[in-house]
Structures are given as C-alpha cells and as structure tokens.
Design a protein around this motif. Structure first.
Motif, PDB file in Angstrom:
ATOM      1  N   ASN A   2      -6.778 -25.183   2.182  1.00 60.47           N
ATOM      2  CA  ASN A   2      -7.812 -26.083   2.673  1.00 60.47           C
ATOM      3  C   ASN A   2      -7.625 -27.456   2.055  1.00 60.47           C
ATOM      4  OD1 ASN A   2     -10.098 -27.469   3.362  1.00 60.47           O
ATOM      5  ND2 ASN A   2     -11.540 -25.929   2.605  1.00 60.47           N
ATOM      6  N   ASP A  93      -0.798 -28.809   6.085  1.00 61.65           N
ATOM      7  CA  ASP A  93      -1.904 -27.847   6.029  1.00 61.65           C
ATOM      8  C   ASP A  93      -1.608 -26.628   6.898  1.00 61.65           C
ATOM      9  OD1 ASP A  93      -4.374 -27.252   4.857  1.00 61.65           O
ATOM     10  OD2 ASP A  93      -5.470 -27.864   6.642  1.00 61.65           O
ATOM     11  N   HIS A  94      -0.338 -26.425   7.213  1.00 63.26           N
ATOM     12  CA  HIS A  94       0.086 -25.323   8.085  1.00 63.26           C
ATOM     13  C   HIS A  94      -0.058 -23.988   7.361  1.00 63.26           C
ATOM     14  CE1 HIS A  94       2.778 -22.949  10.685  1.00 63.26           C
ATOM     15  NE2 HIS A  94       2.638 -23.913  11.575  1.00 63.26           N
ATOM     16  N   PRO A  95      -0.373 -22.908   8.077  1.00 60.21           N
ATOM     17  CA  PRO A  95      -0.514 -21.607   7.405  1.00 60.21           C
ATOM     18  C   PRO A  95       0.775 -21.053   6.824  1.00 60.21           C
ATOM     19  CG  PRO A  95      -0.756 -21.389   9.796  1.00 60.21           C
ATOM     20  CD  PRO A  95      -0.785 -22.843   9.500  1.00 60.21           C
ATOM     21  N   THR A  97       3.911 -21.172   4.462  1.00 56.30           N
ATOM     22  CA  THR A  97       4.368 -21.898   3.275  1.00 56.30           C
ATOM     23  C   THR A  97       5.645 -22.673   3.560  1.00 56.30           C
ATOM     24  OG1 THR A  97       3.388 -20.249   1.811  1.00 56.30           O
ATOM     25  CG2 THR A  97       5.076 -21.667   0.875  1.00 56.30           C
ATOM     26  N   ARG A 100       4.879 -25.956   5.192  1.00 58.59           N
ATOM     27  CA  ARG A 100       4.265 -26.895   4.251  1.00 58.59           C
ATOM     28  C   ARG A 100       5.305 -27.489   3.305  1.00 58.59           C
ATOM     29  NH1 ARG A 100       0.536 -22.658   3.688  1.00 58.59           N
ATOM     30  NH2 ARG A 100       1.045 -22.346   1.490  1.00 58.59           N
TER      31      ARG A 100
END
Length: 280
Positions: A2, A93-95, A97, A100
C-alpha cells in the motif's frame, strides 16, 4: 504494498515508498514504461557437467532498462503486455514483486545512471566465450571481498559456479546456498537457509535475485547484526542495490541489461563500495 502506508526507508518497500512519494526523482505518475520484455536463456558450458535456466523481466524507461530475475515460467500470462505503456507509479505498486523491482530499477537507473559521478567504478568484461566472460565477471565481483583474508569463509547466496571457483582460487572457503538447493558443479550440497549460515561465515556474497524472492531485507539485516560484509552481485536491481550501501551492504557489482551472457563482445559492469558513499 500500500503506497499510502509509510515504511522503513532502509528496506526495499521503504525505497519504493520514497520513489512513489517523489523523494528520489520526478513524480513516477508522470513517467511511463515504453517497452516491457522477458529474456529467457538455457546454459550448458563446455567442460561443465550441469546447466541452468534464467528468465528476466525487463522494463525500459527512456534510456534506462530495469530488470528482475524470475523463476522460469513463473510470470503470469499478460504481465509484459500489462507493463508496456503503464505509469511507473502503478508498477511500483504492482502486486508482483518482480514488476515492482524491475520498475524501481528502471526508475532509479534513469534518475541515477551508473557513472563515476554517482560512485560507480566501471570495469570491462572482455570479449570471449560465455564461460570466459563468466569467469572475468566473477574475478571482478570477488575483488570486492578484499576485506576477507585468505582462508576466510564466504557465504554465497545464489549459486554461480564461476564465483565459487574464483573464491577457491583465492584461498577462500565457500558456503553455497540457494533456495533451490541441489549440488554444485563439484558435488557439494547447497544449503537453502542463508540466515542459518550467517554465524559460520566471515562475509556474504549474494545475488540481486534476493530482491525478487523477498530474502534481501532479512539478509541485509542479519549482515548488520552480525557485522559481516555483504557484497551484492546484481543483474536484478543493479540500480536499486547501490542505494543500500552503508545500510548493511558493503559493496555492489552492478550489471545492467544487456548482461554478459547475451553476446560475446566486451561489456561494462559497475562496482560500488560503501566507503565511497551510499545513496539511500
């Protein structure tokens, strides 16, 4: 993650948070990824009994390319298409890793490219076969462990046989560790719990892949707690890891895309040391 919840700036998530807040450069909501792609390879060197696979997600932001290694075949269908044209902020903020990390790497590579002005020491990897170039890179990486006396024990997180061979040639004892386990080229068992081995080593040599699999922050924290030098060799997150110099990371050998195994010509890697100043 978040983006609205502030985190410790001395962690990977904290660094992403700072990028999202515009503390590290231009507002990432104003920057878009032009190209997203994956690179997949299989390797079997002459004279070695085993081989391996690599897969890397890469994102291009203007002149910069950021990368994150992934387990081959693990990226969901459509990941590359989703990243192409996307705002950097959304990808931070991508789910996933890997997305990101690759997005942060591209953003920081654009903001702070590898250059002597930013603390980088360029080192040429000469032209040659894949194995010759692997050995040349290994020598450049292991030179960053100059604080380890001959006979010292080095925990190697992310097994690369050329690195193990280079360590032995310099009189060091290598403790190989990798989440996949298995054995080395020389039949030695590979451990799977790096943190459990920290008390047995004098220094740690770790792959940037630890950023992508979530093990970097615990490893860095343990290196701080144990007072052990932590040297990172990084294709994944080559522009990210120099930000942790002096915050548990003692040196980085950064290798941005294109990697040494993609062609036989000369290339450049970039070495950083904490005593030259960190950027975090």
């Amino acid at each position: 993650m978040n983006a609205g919840a502030r985190t410790d700036g001395r962690t990977l998530d904290g660094l992403v948070d700072r990028a999202l807040a515009g503390e590290l450069g231009p507002d990432p909501r104003t920057r878009r990824i032009a190209v997203a792609f994956t690179t997949s390879q299989a390797v079997r060197h002459d004279g070695r009994s085993g081989g391996y696979r690599n897969e890397v997600l890469s994102l291009r932001l203007d002149r910069a390319v950021g990368s994150c290694s992934v387990e081959p075949g693990s990226l969901p269908a459509g990941t590359v298409e989703d990243c192409a044209g996307a705002e950097v902020a959304g990808l931070l903020d991508h789910p996933l890793t890997a997305v990101r990390v690759a997005a942060l790497d591209a953003y920081l590579m654009d903001v702070t490219p590898h250059a002597p002005a930013h603390g980088a020491e360029p080192v040429t990897v000469p032209a040659g076969t894949s194995l010759e170039r692997s050995r040349a890179r290994a020598a450049a990486v292991v030179e960053l462990l100059d604080a380890v006396a001959p006979g010292g024990t080095v925990l190697v997180v992310g097994v690369v046989n050329s690195l193990l061979a280079e360590l032995r040639s310099r009189g060091h004892v290598a403790l190989p560790c990798d989440l996949k386990g298995g054995t080395t080229e020389w039949g030695e068992a590979v451990g799977t719990d790096a943190l459990a081995e920290m008390g047995r080593c004098d220094a740690v040599l770790a792959s940037g892949m630890t950023l992508g699999n979530g093990t970097f922050d615990p490893l860095r924290q343990h290196a701080l707690e144990y007072g052990k030098p932590l040297v990172m060799f990084a294709q994944t997150g080559s522009a990210v890891l120099p930000r942790f110099l002096g915050a548990g990371v003692s040196a980085v050998c950064a290798e941005p895309y294109p990697f040494f195994w993609l062609d036989g010509g000369p290339g450049t890697i970039h070495r950083y040391r904490a005593d030259d100043g960190g950027a975090l």
